[in-house]
Design a protein around this motif. Structure first.
Motif, short mmCIF file in Angstrom:
data_model
loop_
_atom_site.label_atom_id
_atom_site.label_comp_id
_atom_site.label_asym_id
_atom_site.label_seq_id
_atom_site.Cartn_x
_atom_site.Cartn_y
_atom_site.Cartn_z
N GLN A 177 0.82 -1.21 0.00
CA GLN A 177 0.00 0.00 0.00
C GLN A 177 0.86 1.26 0.00
O GLN A 177 0.35 2.36 0.21
CB GLN A 177 -0.93 -0.01 1.22
CG GLN A 177 -1.86 -1.20 1.28
CD GLN A 177 -2.78 -1.29 0.07
OE1 GLN A 177 -3.53 -0.35 -0.21
NE2 GLN A 177 -2.73 -2.40 -0.64
N PHE A 178 2.15 1.10 -0.21
CA PHE A 178 3.06 2.25 -0.33
C PHE A 178 3.91 2.05 -1.58
O PHE A 178 3.92 0.97 -2.17
CB PHE A 178 3.93 2.40 0.92
CG PHE A 178 4.88 1.24 1.16
CD1 PHE A 178 6.23 1.34 0.86
CD2 PHE A 178 4.41 0.04 1.69
CE1 PHE A 178 7.10 0.28 1.08
CE2 PHE A 178 5.27 -1.03 1.92
CZ PHE A 178 6.62 -0.91 1.61
N ASP A 179 4.61 3.08 -1.98
CA ASP A 179 5.37 3.04 -3.23
C ASP A 179 6.70 2.33 -2.99
O ASP A 179 7.77 2.95 -2.96
CB ASP A 179 5.59 4.46 -3.76
CG ASP A 179 6.15 4.46 -5.18
OD1 ASP A 179 6.34 3.36 -5.74
OD2 ASP A 179 6.38 5.55 -5.72
N VAL A 180 6.63 1.01 -2.83
CA VAL A 180 7.82 0.24 -2.51
C VAL A 180 8.82 0.25 -3.67
O VAL A 180 10.04 0.25 -3.46
CB VAL A 180 7.44 -1.20 -2.11
CG1 VAL A 180 6.80 -1.94 -3.27
CG2 VAL A 180 8.64 -1.97 -1.60
N GLU A 181 8.31 0.29 -4.89
CA GLU A 181 9.21 0.24 -6.05
C GLU A 181 10.16 1.43 -6.07
O GLU A 181 11.35 1.29 -6.34
CB GLU A 181 8.40 0.18 -7.34
CG GLU A 181 9.25 -0.03 -8.59
CD GLU A 181 8.41 -0.23 -9.83
OE1 GLU A 181 9.00 -0.25 -10.93
OE2 GLU A 181 7.18 -0.38 -9.71
#
Length: 334
Positions: A177-181
């Motif tokens: 649910q977060f911008d892990v990339e």
């Protein structure tokens, strides 16, 4: 680790510790999940019930070859029953069978909506066959057969577990649910130890909030279980440097006894898919490099160098020999 400047550590929940442990906390979190679910789960007194009003019953699989793994499964079952009123049945299973039948699925790919955006599984594999609508070959609820090493020598390898549609291993259908990339990209582009530390502080703080897996923490300063166990540093680490540890003084001749966590059928790394073979293969095949007593890279078969972190040059040591009658090792052999 290893020195450097200050990094900003955000506040994040430490589930299972202090005020975030116990039945009240667990049941409140469950009720929050019920409100977001399309299914009518709830509590009947101390018991969690399904939409039909029956107690929720699940299985937790553990390795049939490991008593420690069994005890862990039994402990988790006890905690879930005491704190959430879930009936949990531990089930023993062979690790290879679990990997092939339960932890894997037919790669179908597909798309799903994640954080309001359409995400495509463009390169599905057996361990991440597609979105949550694509299930494994055999149904399962929980497992402690495999563990995730969240602090390997190269922390960038964690992307293989936590990058959603792009992850090599995602059998539970985790959608970050977060911008892990972008955080992994930030870590890859880091030019200092502080920058890479900050990126991973942010990654693991978010993972701690989302809890895609049950995170059982294990400190990296744990002393070896056997007081005679010695190695390159005072305290036993988390396993990546296992071949460097030994009992008493190492010898250049004689017999050597070791153990594996599970049985295996081959020492050929090209065909092996059993976790238990790893230790034996490490003893049978010389690695390309190791780490010295200061945890610094130390070349064995070859030296490695790079100018940009993307293109690497491997330079073989002189006069490396195969056993008779195969002669000298050359670059073409790789």
């Amino acid at each position: 680790g290893g020195g450097g400047g200050e990094v900003e550590v955000p506040d994040f929940p430490r589930f299972g510790v202090g005020d975030l442990y116990g039945s009240e906390v667990a049941r409140n979190l469950a009720r929050e999940a019920f409100e977001e679910s399309e299914y009518d789960y709830g509590f009947d007194g101390d018991v969690m019930v399904n939409p039909e009003g029956d107690q929720v019953e699940i299985d937790i699989y553990h390795s049939a070859a490991s008593e420690t793994n069994q005890l862990l499964a039994e402990f988790i079952a006890q905690e879930l029953e005491n704190n959430l009123g879930i009936s949990v049945t531990p089930e023993a299973i062979d690790g290879t069978r679990f990997s092939n039948e339960y932890y894997s699925g037919d790669p179908e790919g597909g798309t799903d909506t994640v954080n309001g955006e359409e995400v495509e599984w463009s390169n599905p594999g057996p361990r991440n066959p597609g979105p949550r609508s694509v299930t494994s070959n055999e149904a399962w609820d929980m497992s402690v057969n495999f563990g995730l090493n969240t602090y390997p020598l190269n922390p960038l390898t964690n992307q293989t577990f936590f990058d959603g549609a792009n992850a090599n291993f995602n059998p539970v259908g985790y959608y970050p649910q977060f911008d892990v990339e972008s955080l992994f990209e930030q870590a890859r582009q880091a030019t200092s130890r502080d920058e890479i530390r900050q990126a991973f502080v942010d990654i693991f703080a978010n993972l701690a909030r989302e809890q895609p897996y049950i995170m059982l923490t294990l400190g990296d300063d744990i002393i070896g279980y056997n007081p005679d166990l010695t190695g390159p540093i005072e305290n036993f680490s988390n396993g990546w440097d296992l071949p460097a540890w030994h009992i008493d003084d190492p010898s250049v001749s004689g017999s050597y006894d070791t153990v594996t966590g599970a049985s295996f059928n081959t020492l050929n790394p090209l065909y092996n898919n059993e976790s238990g073979a790893g230790t034996a293969i490490e003893r049978a095949i010389d690695p390309g490099y190791t780490f010295d007593e200061n945890q610094e890279y130390f070349p064995l078969l070859y030296d490695m160098s790079t100018e940009d972190g993307e293109v690497w040059t491997f330079e073989l040591r002189d006069n490396l020999q195969f056993s008779e009658p195969y002669g000298q090792v050359t670059a073409e052999d790789f």
